[in-house]
Design a protein around this motif. Structure first.
Motif, PDB file in Angstrom:
ATOM      1  N   CYS A   1      -7.667   6.516   5.809  1.00 30.74           N
ATOM      2  CA  CYS A   1      -7.499   6.866   4.397  1.00 30.74           C
ATOM      3  C   CYS A   1      -6.074   6.781   3.872  1.00 30.74           C
ATOM      4  O   CYS A   1      -5.864   6.462   2.695  1.00 30.74           O
ATOM      5  CB  CYS A   1      -8.014   8.290   4.152  1.00 30.74           C
TER       6      CYS A   1
ATOM      7  N   VAL B   1      -3.475   6.752  -1.158  1.00 36.61           N
ATOM      8  CA  VAL B   1      -4.690   6.274  -0.504  1.00 36.61           C
ATOM      9  C   VAL B   1      -4.556   4.790  -0.175  1.00 36.61           C
ATOM     10  O   VAL B   1      -3.886   4.035  -0.888  1.00 36.61           O
ATOM     11  CB  VAL B   1      -5.926   6.526  -1.405  1.00 36.61           C
TER      12      VAL B   1
ATOM     13  N   CYS C   1     -12.104   9.042   0.758  1.00 32.50           N
ATOM     14  CA  CYS C   1     -10.691   9.271   1.042  1.00 32.50           C
ATOM     15  C   CYS C   1      -9.989  10.010  -0.093  1.00 32.50           C
ATOM     16  O   CYS C   1      -9.151  10.886   0.154  1.00 32.50           O
ATOM     17  CB  CYS C   1      -9.991   7.942   1.327  1.00 32.50           C
TER      18      CYS C   1
END
Length: 426
Positions: free
Chosen positions: A355, A385, A397
């Motif tokens: 992530c 991210v 994420c």
């Protein structure tokens, strides 16, 4: 200038953040929810069911087309007991709250949210009337995890009888240093020390600890966190020891199924997972609401002793529940706990690699959706991210790193189909 002032003047900006989040949700075409039945321990069948379901789910919000008509959501009640998480200040509690937000959103929990803004009229003691209405289609509240000052009797008026109570405590020295650094410009006692330090060539914390009674007015409601902040959040008398403390501690021990310890965070999450019937992936995390390294004050032994002396009740509280924690750990099995914590760390590391493209990102480099709330005296860092993620992975994420206020706004709108109300004017 109190905590309510901070929240009230942040609401307008945060509603803009909510609009951005809702724009993202319009991309969704399928529901995030999956109909899964949890068992006490993970099974291969359950893991396979999850993988199969994830192939057909959207990473974004369910029920986005009709947020004003919530439907009955039995998944949480089949899988988990109701949960109250007492979110203590500057202990790592935002990370635990994010775990519960993600779990609750995925399992269709009904959240007990404040009727105004993000906190239950803090720093007042919790009252049942501070909770927003039960949404249409829900038979009970499943999760309560917004900031409050605890009143057990009032909380029990809101939550079902079988509710599990959990909280998180941290070393009192680290907690107080963090509370002071974060709230220097907000808590009156700290701000007075900050102004006094301007002409002394010393840090505000050092000036405060030299003579805390000079700056601390116990009658000022905004000073609740200025002394024994964890005791204050727990609803205890945080000003001085009195005869009710032993009985109060006993009541808290009986009420709380798990008091997690921040210095043993992974072990705490393993015990939480066992308590709620969760897998390691359910309690994997990113550390949220953390200060930049240059905002953390290193305390020498003399300052540590002053902090400990000023927060002697927090030290008592922490030591008491740390002992209770290790008793529960022994019941779980220490070797088993060590092994499970290692597996959780491996799961967390795998998710972080998936992530996070960059950690400890300064707020000026973060998009609004992922920028944590800042204070005048603390820089709160966040995450960037990774790019090139699928829509599903992106939604997963983003939720892992979504700051408290943005996630709170998002979940509130999903549940009620309206924006949160601003705090009423004093």
């Amino acid at each position: 200038m109190g905590l309510r002032w901070l929240w009230r003047h942040r609401v307008s900006a945060l509603l803009l953040v909510l609009a951005l989040l809702l724009l993202l949700t319009l991309l969704a075409t399928h529901s995030l929810q999956t109909n899964r039945t949890y068992e006490l321990r993970p099974t291969a069948e359950r893991r396979n069911q999850r993988r199969a379901a994830e192939k057909h789910t959207s990473p974004l919000t369910p029920n986005t087309h009709q947020p004003h008509k919530p439907t009955a959501k039995p998944e949480w009640q089949r899988a988990h007991p109701p949960v109250v998480f007492l979110k203590t200040h500057r202990t790592g509690s935002s990370t635990v709250q994010n775990i519960l937000f993600r779990l609750g959103e995925r399992e269709g929990a009904t959240f007990a949210f404040p009727s105004h803004t993000y906190q239950f009229n803090y720093p007042d003691r919790f009252r049942a009337v501070f909770v927003d209405e039960l949404p249409e289609g829900s038979s009970q509240f499943n999760l309560l995890c917004s900031h409050m000052r605890l009143d057990l009797r009032e909380v029990r008026k809101v939550m079902p009888q079988n509710t599990v109570f959990i909280t998180l405590l941290r070393d009192p020295i680290k907690t107080f240093e963090s509370v002071f650094g974060y709230y220097t410009s907000i808590i009156p006692a700290f701000f007075s020390a900050h102004r006094a330090a301007a002409n002394k060539g010393k840090s505000a914390l050092s000036v405060f600890l030299d003579s805390p009674e000079t700056f601390w007015d116990p009658k000022e409601p905004g000073n609740g966190l200025a002394k024994n902040p964890m005791s204050f959040d727990m609803g205890l008398n945080n000003q001085k020891w009195n005869g009710s403390w032993p009985e109060d501690l006993t009541q808290l021990e009986e009420a709380f199924h798990l008091v997690m310890i921040a210095e043993h965070f992974d072990e705490s999450l393993v015990l939480l997972g066992a308590l709620l019937g969760l897998e390691h992936a359910d309690v994997a995390y990113l550390r949220l609401n953390a200060r930049a390294g240059n905002c953390v004050t290193e305390l020498d032994e003399n300052m540590q002793e002053k902090v400990r002396s000023w927060n002697v009740l927090d030290t008592l509280l922490y030591d008491f529940f740390k002992q209770v924690f290790w008793e529960k750990a022994a019941q779980f099995g220490l070797e088993r706990l060590k092994a499970e914590a290692a597996r959780l760390r491996a799961s967390t590391e795998k998710i972080q690699q998936k992530c996070v493209s960059k950690a400890e990102v300064p707020p000026g480099e973060l998009e609004d959706l992922l920028r944590p709330l800042q204070t005048e005296t603390a820089t709160i860092v966040g995450y960037e991210v990774r790019g090139n993620l699928s829509l599903q992975d992106q939604g997963f994420c983003v939720r892992m790193m979504l700051p408290e206020l943005q996630y709170h706004s998002h979940l509130y709108f999903k549940q009620y189909g309206r924006d949160m109300r601003a705090a009423p004017a004093d």
